[in-house]
Design an enzyme around this catalytic site. Structure first.
Site, PDB file in Angstrom:
ATOM      1  N   ASP A 103      64.641  82.814 114.270  1.00 31.54           N
ATOM      2  CA  ASP A 103      63.615  82.394 115.219  1.00 31.54           C
ATOM      3  C   ASP A 103      62.493  83.418 115.308  1.00 31.54           C
ATOM      4  OD1 ASP A 103      64.972  80.058 115.858  1.00 31.54           O
ATOM      5  OD2 ASP A 103      66.054  80.964 117.531  1.00 31.54           O
TER       6      ASP A 103
ATOM      7  N   ARG B 284      67.694  80.188 109.009  1.00 35.34           N
ATOM      8  CA  ARG B 284      66.429  80.238 109.736  1.00 35.34           C
ATOM      9  C   ARG B 284      66.562  81.231 110.881  1.00 35.34           C
ATOM     10  NH1 ARG B 284      65.196  73.900 110.772  1.00 35.34           N
ATOM     11  NH2 ARG B 284      67.332  74.005 111.541  1.00 35.34           N
TER      12      ARG B 284
ATOM     13  N   ARG C 148      72.099  84.383 120.500  1.00 36.49           N
ATOM     14  CA  ARG C 148      71.389  84.793 121.719  1.00 36.49           C
ATOM     15  C   ARG C 148      71.990  84.135 122.953  1.00 36.49           C
ATOM     16  NH1 ARG C 148      65.468  83.338 120.214  1.00 36.49           N
ATOM     17  NH2 ARG C 148      65.072  83.999 122.356  1.00 36.49           N
TER      18      ARG C 148
END
Length: 250
Positions: free
Chosen positions: A54, A52, A199
């Site tokens: 973002d 997945r 991140r």
């Protein structure tokens, strides 16, 4: 009719999308892909992605698998242009190929690589594709801290809270910065990644580069297993999924 499983390799600019995974009241990459595949193959198609991403995150290489009824491998493989004609310009299918019935885009991946892109001077061609960062950074210190990531296994400090993962353990095999003409690229490879992990790692490495924390403090952040001790997550625009490794895919 016989059912055949296929892998799809694609890439996308995630700027306009609320991530990969289909969700209510949001436009996502998976939603657009499944819609195009269903029209082209004239049957309901639901893809399952290798992971997945973002909102705002990009992928230069992404895999998903689908199951099709009564579709010969040759028709699927030669359908790339027709599928791309149905997709928004920001999403491109590169190839479709048959795999074994139990091949799984997410669970059978043995390694994943991400890049995070910085640029240091205003550049309209990097808008939404790289993070404009103007402060000075100690790249050597950041690389030393990045290399230390391979000494750890539990990366709870860099994970979003309240996720549904059974473990926060990951095996990182490379992590380094390289300078470019107008910026910096961070590359990281691991067997798996946690939600928001890259991140958060980059945001904490920036603190090292700004000399707000040293190598020992960076290690202490990881050992604390506490997300609040790590740096802020950097903007999504600079993050790219760039490679997925499978034992059965060339």
């Amino acid at each position: 009719m016989d059912t055949q499983r296929f892998f799809i390799e694609l890439s996308y600019d995630g700027t306009a999308y609320h991530g990969w995974q289909t969700q209510p009241n949001s436009v996502t990459v998976q939603q657009e892909l499944d819609k195009a595949l269903s029209v082209f193959f004239r049957q309901p198609v639901v893809s399952l992605g290798c992971g997945r991403t973002d909102a705002g995150v990009h992928a230069s290489k992404f895999f998903a698998h689908i199951d099709l009824q009564g579709v010969p491998a040759e028709r699927a493989a030669t359908g790339v242009n027709g599928i791309n004609a149905l997709l928004p310009y920001a999403i491109a299918v590169k190839r479709i190929f048959p795999v074994d019935a139990d091949a799984h885009a997410r669970f059978h991946a043995t390694a994943r690589s991400y890049e995070y892109h910085f640029h240091f001077h205003k550049d309209p061609f990097k808008l939404n594709r790289s993070w404009l960062y103007k402060a000075a950074l100690d790249i050597d210190a950041m690389n030393a801290a990045a290399a230390s990531l391979m000494n750890f296994v539990d990366f709870t400090s860099f994970s979003k809270s309240n996720t549904d993962t059974a473990t926060n353990n990951c095996k990182i095999t490379e992590a380094f910065f390289r300078q470019t003409e107008n910026g910096l690229v961070f590359t990281i490879t691991a067997d798996r990644f946690l939600r928001n992990m890259v991140r958060a790692i980059v945001g904490t490495l920036v603190l090292v580069g700004r000399k707000e924390i040293d190598l020992a403090a960076f290690s202490a952040v990881i050992e604390s297993k506490n997300r609040s001790n790590a740096g802020q997550s950097v903007p999504a625009c600079g993050l790219y999924l760039v490679n997925i490794i499978y034992p059965f895919v060339n």
